[in-house]
Design a protein around this motif. Sequence first.
Motif, short mmCIF file in Angstrom:
data_model
loop_
_atom_site.label_atom_id
_atom_site.label_comp_id
_atom_site.label_asym_id
_atom_site.label_seq_id
_atom_site.Cartn_x
_atom_site.Cartn_y
_atom_site.Cartn_z
N VAL A 1 58.89 71.38 30.22
CA VAL A 1 57.58 71.87 29.83
C VAL A 1 56.74 72.03 31.09
O VAL A 1 56.71 71.16 31.95
N ARG A 2 56.03 73.15 31.17
CA ARG A 2 55.18 73.44 32.32
C ARG A 2 53.73 73.17 31.99
O ARG A 2 53.31 73.31 30.84
N PRO A 3 52.94 72.79 32.99
CA PRO A 3 51.50 72.62 32.74
C PRO A 3 50.88 73.97 32.37
O PRO A 3 51.32 75.01 32.82
N THR A 4 49.86 73.92 31.52
CA THR A 4 49.19 75.16 31.11
C THR A 4 47.69 75.05 31.34
O THR A 4 47.12 73.96 31.31
N THR A 5 47.07 76.19 31.54
CA THR A 5 45.62 76.28 31.68
C THR A 5 45.13 77.33 30.71
O THR A 5 45.64 78.45 30.70
N ASP A 6 44.16 76.96 29.88
CA ASP A 6 43.55 77.89 28.94
C ASP A 6 42.08 78.05 29.30
O ASP A 6 41.39 77.06 29.56
N THR A 7 41.61 79.29 29.30
CA THR A 7 40.22 79.57 29.62
C THR A 7 39.57 80.26 28.42
O THR A 7 40.11 81.24 27.91
N ALA A 8 38.42 79.74 27.99
CA ALA A 8 37.64 80.36 26.91
C ALA A 8 36.42 81.03 27.54
O ALA A 8 35.80 80.47 28.45
N TYR A 9 36.07 82.20 27.05
CA TYR A 9 34.98 82.97 27.63
C TYR A 9 33.83 83.10 26.65
O TYR A 9 34.03 83.09 25.44
N ASN A 10 32.61 83.26 27.18
CA ASN A 10 31.45 83.50 26.32
C ASN A 10 31.35 85.00 26.01
O ASN A 10 32.21 85.78 26.42
N GLY A 11 30.31 85.39 25.30
CA GLY A 11 30.14 86.79 24.90
C GLY A 11 29.95 87.76 26.05
O GLY A 11 30.11 88.97 25.88
N LEU A 12 29.62 87.25 27.25
CA LEU A 12 29.43 88.12 28.42
C LEU A 12 30.66 88.15 29.31
O LEU A 12 30.63 88.71 30.39
N GLY A 13 31.76 87.53 28.84
CA GLY A 13 32.99 87.54 29.61
C GLY A 13 33.02 86.52 30.73
O GLY A 13 33.86 86.60 31.62
N GLN A 14 32.12 85.54 30.69
CA GLN A 14 32.09 84.50 31.71
C GLN A 14 32.90 83.30 31.22
O GLN A 14 32.84 82.93 30.05
N ALA A 15 33.65 82.67 32.13
CA ALA A 15 34.44 81.49 31.77
C ALA A 15 33.50 80.37 31.31
O ALA A 15 32.61 79.96 32.04
N ALA A 16 33.69 79.89 30.09
CA ALA A 16 32.83 78.84 29.53
C ALA A 16 33.52 77.48 29.54
O ALA A 16 32.90 76.47 29.85
N THR A 17 34.80 77.44 29.19
CA THR A 17 35.56 76.19 29.26
C THR A 17 36.94 76.49 29.84
O THR A 17 37.53 77.54 29.58
N VAL A 18 37.42 75.54 30.62
CA VAL A 18 38.76 75.62 31.17
C VAL A 18 39.46 74.33 30.77
O VAL A 18 38.99 73.24 31.08
N SER A 19 40.58 74.46 30.06
CA SER A 19 41.35 73.30 29.60
C SER A 19 42.71 73.32 30.28
O SER A 19 43.36 74.35 30.34
N LYS A 20 43.11 72.16 30.77
CA LYS A 20 44.41 72.04 31.42
C LYS A 20 45.22 70.97 30.70
O LYS A 20 44.74 69.87 30.48
N ILE A 21 46.43 71.32 30.36
CA ILE A 21 47.35 70.39 29.72
C ILE A 21 48.50 70.15 30.69
O ILE A 21 49.11 71.10 31.20
N GLY A 22 48.80 68.89 30.95
CA GLY A 22 49.81 68.53 31.92
C GLY A 22 51.22 68.85 31.47
O GLY A 22 51.49 69.18 30.31
N ALA A 23 52.15 68.73 32.41
CA ALA A 23 53.56 69.00 32.15
C ALA A 23 54.13 68.07 31.08
O ALA A 23 55.09 68.41 30.40
N ASP A 24 53.51 66.89 30.92
CA ASP A 24 53.98 65.95 29.90
C ASP A 24 53.53 66.37 28.49
O ASP A 24 53.94 65.78 27.50
N GLY A 25 52.71 67.40 28.41
CA GLY A 25 52.21 67.88 27.12
C GLY A 25 51.12 67.03 26.52
O GLY A 25 50.59 67.34 25.46
#
Length: 129
Positions: A1-25
Amino acid sequence: VRPTTDTAYNGLGQAATVSKIGADGKSFTATETHYGAGGRVAWTKDAEGNTTWYDYDAVGNISRTRRDRLLDSQGGKTQDVTAYGYNAAKQQTAQLQLLDATNGLYSETRYNAWGQITAKFARGTAAGA
């Protein structure tokens, strides 16, 4: 399993939250960014829960940051404050970082007519000094 990064954006296309999940899940970190007038960053919260507030001058330069920082596991907090100065070319020329109520670090940068750095200085500061 590889680490993942998810980015959520607001209505203007700006990064609002960045979530990182480690390789261990299982391990998880998240950062938040909130925006204010003109789409400028108003404040951010890092993965440890520390909040940084941003103030701007009339031309849009960051003039001051205030960082609420946890001191201990009992919820004790302090606030680190950094002030910035700029020249007419919007180049940062001064920075004052307050480490606590009485001590800090002052740094200065000088530029020539072509915008190249010609000198840098830094010194500690103390109340009453």
